[in-house]
Design a protein around this motif. Structure first.
Motif, PDB file in Angstrom:
ATOM      1  N   LYS A 126       0.669  -1.048   0.044  1.00  0.00           N
ATOM      2  CA  LYS A 126      -0.008  -0.207  -0.024  1.00  0.00           C
ATOM      3  C   LYS A 126       0.951   1.105   0.135  1.00  0.00           C
ATOM      4  CE  LYS A 126      -4.226  -1.552   2.328  1.00  0.00           C
ATOM      5  NZ  LYS A 126      -5.034  -1.541   3.629  1.00  0.00           N
ATOM      6  N   ILE A 127       0.698   2.203  -0.818  1.00  0.00           N
ATOM      7  CA  ILE A 127       1.112   3.617  -0.619  1.00  0.00           C
ATOM      8  C   ILE A 127       0.428   4.513  -0.163  1.00  0.00           C
ATOM      9  CG2 ILE A 127       2.087   5.111  -2.158  1.00  0.00           C
ATOM     10  CD1 ILE A 127       3.430   2.588  -2.689  1.00  0.00           C
ATOM     11  N   ILE A 128       0.769   5.221   0.910  1.00  0.00           N
ATOM     12  CA  ILE A 128      -0.110   6.085   1.726  1.00  0.00           C
ATOM     13  C   ILE A 128       0.806   7.230   2.376  1.00  0.00           C
ATOM     14  CG2 ILE A 128      -1.684   6.168   3.666  1.00  0.00           C
ATOM     15  CD1 ILE A 128      -1.486   3.332   4.024  1.00  0.00           C
ATOM     16  N   ALA A 129       0.135   8.437   1.657  1.00  0.00           N
ATOM     17  CA  ALA A 129       0.651   9.966   2.262  1.00  0.00           C
ATOM     18  C   ALA A 129       0.674   9.874   3.768  1.00  0.00           C
ATOM     19  CB  ALA A 129      -0.154  10.959   1.699  1.00  0.00           C
ATOM     20  N   ALA A 130       1.927  10.392   4.191  1.00  0.00           N
ATOM     21  CA  ALA A 130       1.946  10.411   5.867  1.00  0.00           C
ATOM     22  C   ALA A 130       0.851  10.986   6.610  1.00  0.00           C
ATOM     23  CB  ALA A 130       3.203  11.274   6.166  1.00  0.00           C
ATOM     24  N   GLU A 166       6.910   1.361  15.578  1.00  0.00           N
ATOM     25  CA  GLU A 166       7.337   0.543  16.192  1.00  0.00           C
ATOM     26  C   GLU A 166       8.637  -0.116  15.293  1.00  0.00           C
ATOM     27  OE1 GLU A 166       4.263  -2.402  17.312  1.00  0.00           O
ATOM     28  OE2 GLU A 166       3.325  -0.841  18.576  1.00  0.00           O
ATOM     29  N   LEU A 167       8.073  -0.321  14.124  1.00  0.00           N
ATOM     30  CA  LEU A 167       9.283  -0.893  13.145  1.00  0.00           C
ATOM     31  C   LEU A 167      10.456  -0.006  13.008  1.00  0.00           C
ATOM     32  CD1 LEU A 167       7.645  -2.261   9.952  1.00  0.00           C
ATOM     33  CD2 LEU A 167       8.453  -3.444  11.735  1.00  0.00           C
ATOM     34  N   CYS A 168      10.173   1.417  13.102  1.00  0.00           N
ATOM     35  CA  CYS A 168      11.286   2.273  12.843  1.00  0.00           C
ATOM     36  C   CYS A 168      12.079   2.448  14.389  1.00  0.00           C
ATOM     37  CB  CYS A 168      10.690   3.724  12.343  1.00  0.00           C
ATOM     38  SG  CYS A 168      10.428   3.673  10.685  1.00  0.00           S
ATOM     39  N   PHE A 169      11.303   2.467  15.266  1.00  0.00           N
ATOM     40  CA  PHE A 169      12.009   2.678  16.655  1.00  0.00           C
ATOM     41  C   PHE A 169      12.978   1.354  16.886  1.00  0.00           C
ATOM     42  CE2 PHE A 169       9.380   6.098  18.354  1.00  0.00           C
ATOM     43  CZ  PHE A 169      10.328   6.729  19.100  1.00  0.00           C
ATOM     44  N   PRO A 229       9.579   8.221  12.062  1.00  0.00           N
ATOM     45  CA  PRO A 229      10.014   9.202  10.966  1.00  0.00           C
ATOM     46  C   PRO A 229       9.565  10.485  11.263  1.00  0.00           C
ATOM     47  CG  PRO A 229       8.819   7.310  10.056  1.00  0.00           C
ATOM     48  CD  PRO A 229       8.691   7.188  11.525  1.00  0.00           C
ATOM     49  N   TRP A 230       8.559  10.791  12.312  1.00  0.00           N
ATOM     50  CA  TRP A 230       7.695  12.288  12.168  1.00  0.00           C
ATOM     51  C   TRP A 230       8.306  12.905  13.330  1.00  0.00           C
ATOM     52  CZ3 TRP A 230       4.789   7.504  12.621  1.00  0.00           C
ATOM     53  CH2 TRP A 230       4.628   6.951  11.430  1.00  0.00           C
ATOM     54  N   SER A 231       8.663  12.492  14.429  1.00  0.00           N
ATOM     55  CA  SER A 231       9.016  13.399  15.827  1.00  0.00           C
ATOM     56  C   SER A 231       9.951  14.560  15.370  1.00  0.00           C
ATOM     57  CB  SER A 231       9.090  12.449  16.673  1.00  0.00           C
ATOM     58  OG  SER A 231      10.149  11.361  16.534  1.00  0.00           O
ATOM     59  N   GLN A 232      11.043  14.203  14.544  1.00  0.00           N
ATOM     60  CA  GLN A 232      12.100  15.159  14.702  1.00  0.00           C
ATOM     61  C   GLN A 232      11.828  16.233  13.234  1.00  0.00           C
ATOM     62  OE1 GLN A 232      15.794  13.826  15.556  1.00  0.00           O
ATOM     63  NE2 GLN A 232      15.325  11.775  15.218  1.00  0.00           N
ATOM     64  N   TYR A 233      11.602  15.974  12.374  1.00  0.00           N
ATOM     65  CA  TYR A 233      11.527  16.982  10.973  1.00  0.00           C
ATOM     66  C   TYR A 233      10.097  17.015  10.479  1.00  0.00           C
ATOM     67  CZ  TYR A 233      16.352  15.002  11.809  1.00  0.00           C
ATOM     68  OH  TYR A 233      17.302  14.399  12.376  1.00  0.00           O
ATOM     69  N   THR A 234       9.816  18.378  10.115  1.00  0.00           N
ATOM     70  CA  THR A 234       8.678  18.708   9.742  1.00  0.00           C
ATOM     71  C   THR A 234       8.444  18.295   8.239  1.00  0.00           C
ATOM     72  OG1 THR A 234       9.547  20.778  10.187  1.00  0.00           O
ATOM     73  CG2 THR A 234       7.401  20.609  10.368  1.00  0.00           C
ATOM     74  N   PHE A 235       9.351  18.162   7.410  1.00  0.00           N
ATOM     75  CA  PHE A 235       9.277  17.550   6.003  1.00  0.00           C
ATOM     76  C   PHE A 235       8.856  16.346   5.940  1.00  0.00           C
ATOM     77  CE2 PHE A 235      12.994  15.085   5.281  1.00  0.00           C
ATOM     78  CZ  PHE A 235      13.932  15.541   6.325  1.00  0.00           C
ATOM     79  N   MET A 236       8.976  15.288   7.055  1.00  0.00           N
ATOM     80  CA  MET A 236       8.418  14.127   7.016  1.00  0.00           C
ATOM     81  C   MET A 236       6.878  13.989   6.877  1.00  0.00           C
ATOM     82  SD  MET A 236      10.846  11.592   6.679  1.00  0.00           S
ATOM     83  CE  MET A 236      12.490  11.562   6.663  1.00  0.00           C
ATOM     84  N   LEU A 266       9.746   4.806   3.038  1.00  0.00           N
ATOM     85  CA  LEU A 266       9.218   6.136   2.593  1.00  0.00           C
ATOM     86  C   LEU A 266      10.026   6.915   1.704  1.00  0.00           C
ATOM     87  CD1 LEU A 266      10.494   8.786   4.137  1.00  0.00           C
ATOM     88  CD2 LEU A 266       9.265   7.824   6.215  1.00  0.00           C
ATOM     89  N   TRP A 267       9.502   7.886   0.940  1.00  0.00           N
ATOM     90  CA  TRP A 267      10.175   8.697   0.114  1.00  0.00           C
ATOM     91  C   TRP A 267       9.577  10.169   0.194  1.00  0.00           C
ATOM     92  CZ3 TRP A 267       6.365   6.201  -2.458  1.00  0.00           C
ATOM     93  CH2 TRP A 267       5.612   6.922  -3.320  1.00  0.00           C
TER      94      TRP A 267
END
Ligand SMILES: CC(C)(COP(=O)(O)OP(=O)(O)OC[C@H]1O[C@@H](n2cnc3c(N)ncnc32)[C@H](O)[C@@H]1OP(=O)(O)O)[C@@H](O)C(=O)NCCC(=O)NCCS
Length: 180
Positions: free
Chosen positions: A4-8, A21-24, A31-38, A57-58
């Motif tokens: 599935k492709i999903i916008a943040a 959980e996967l990223c931690f 992916p989201w807590s540090q940078y607004t562009f994410m 993600l891209w």
């Protein structure tokens, strides 16, 4: 595996939690807590039995090559597979699906900073041997200590970048956090 492709901003609560959980587990951060562009990233998730088992993600970047050729680039990050499911070819499937998809979406290049080049080399990604520049406001500066890999999505770029000369350059706009 289903993709599935999903916008943040369209991720539901459960998807967000599973991706976090996967990223931690893999990167000690979501992916989201540090940078607004994410917040403008697009996620690709691989699902088995209703569970997200693989992820990437891209974000959009514009790369400018030496002769002012402008390249629409998908910059890929947070590539990870659930540690219990690794070694089964899931991330390889996900990245192949993603690069095929990106070419249909009009991207000319996919790029990333590898943790380990061997994994991406098996998937035909190429190491960039030229210079990397960042443009910030009115100044442009060389960034020395970065290694990126590329997956050209057009024949023309493939010819140019596969045989890239060490004096060739890529320049991208500054962004917060990791520049590359
Ligand atoms: C790297 C990662 C995404 C691979 O996921 P995966 O689903 O296990 O990958 P695959 O099963 O498709 O592996 C494909 C091949 O690459 C190899 N490979 C996997 N991880 C590798 C690594 N870190 N270094 C070198 N080779 C690796 C596998 O052994 C496999 O080889 P094979 O085809 O000869 O058997 C996963 O190990 C992971 O999440 N690691 C932690 C986060 C990370 O480092 N992400 C990359 C950020 S750039």
């Amino acid at each position: 595996m289903q993709f599935k492709i999903i916008a943040a901003h369209d991720l539901d609560k459960q998807q967000r939690q599973q991706i976090a959980e996967l990223c931690f587990a893999a990167f000690d951060e979501d992916p989201w807590s540090q940078y607004t562009f994410m917040q403008t990233a697009v996620h690709i998730i691989g699902i088995l039995d209703n569970t997200i088992v693989s992820h990437a993600l891209w974000t959009d970047r514009i790369f400018t090559l030496k002769d002012d050729v402008i390249v629409k680039t998908a910059y890929i990050e947070y590539v990870t597979t659930d540690y219990k499911m690794r070694g089964k070819g899931l991330a390889s499937q996900l990245l192949r699906y993603l690069t095929n998809l990106l070419s249909t979406l009009g991207y000319e290049l996919a790029a990333l900073q590898p943790e380990d080049e061997a994994f991406y080399e098996k998937l035909d990604w190429i190491s960039w041997l030229g210079y990397l520049y960042i443009k910030q406001d009115v100044s442009t500066y060389l960034t020395d200590d970065y290694q990126i890999m590329l997956f050209p999505l057009t024949t023309k770029l493939k010819e140019r970048l596969t045989y890239n000369l060490e004096e060739d350059t890529i320049c991208a706009d500054w962004r917060e956090g990791e520049l590359w």
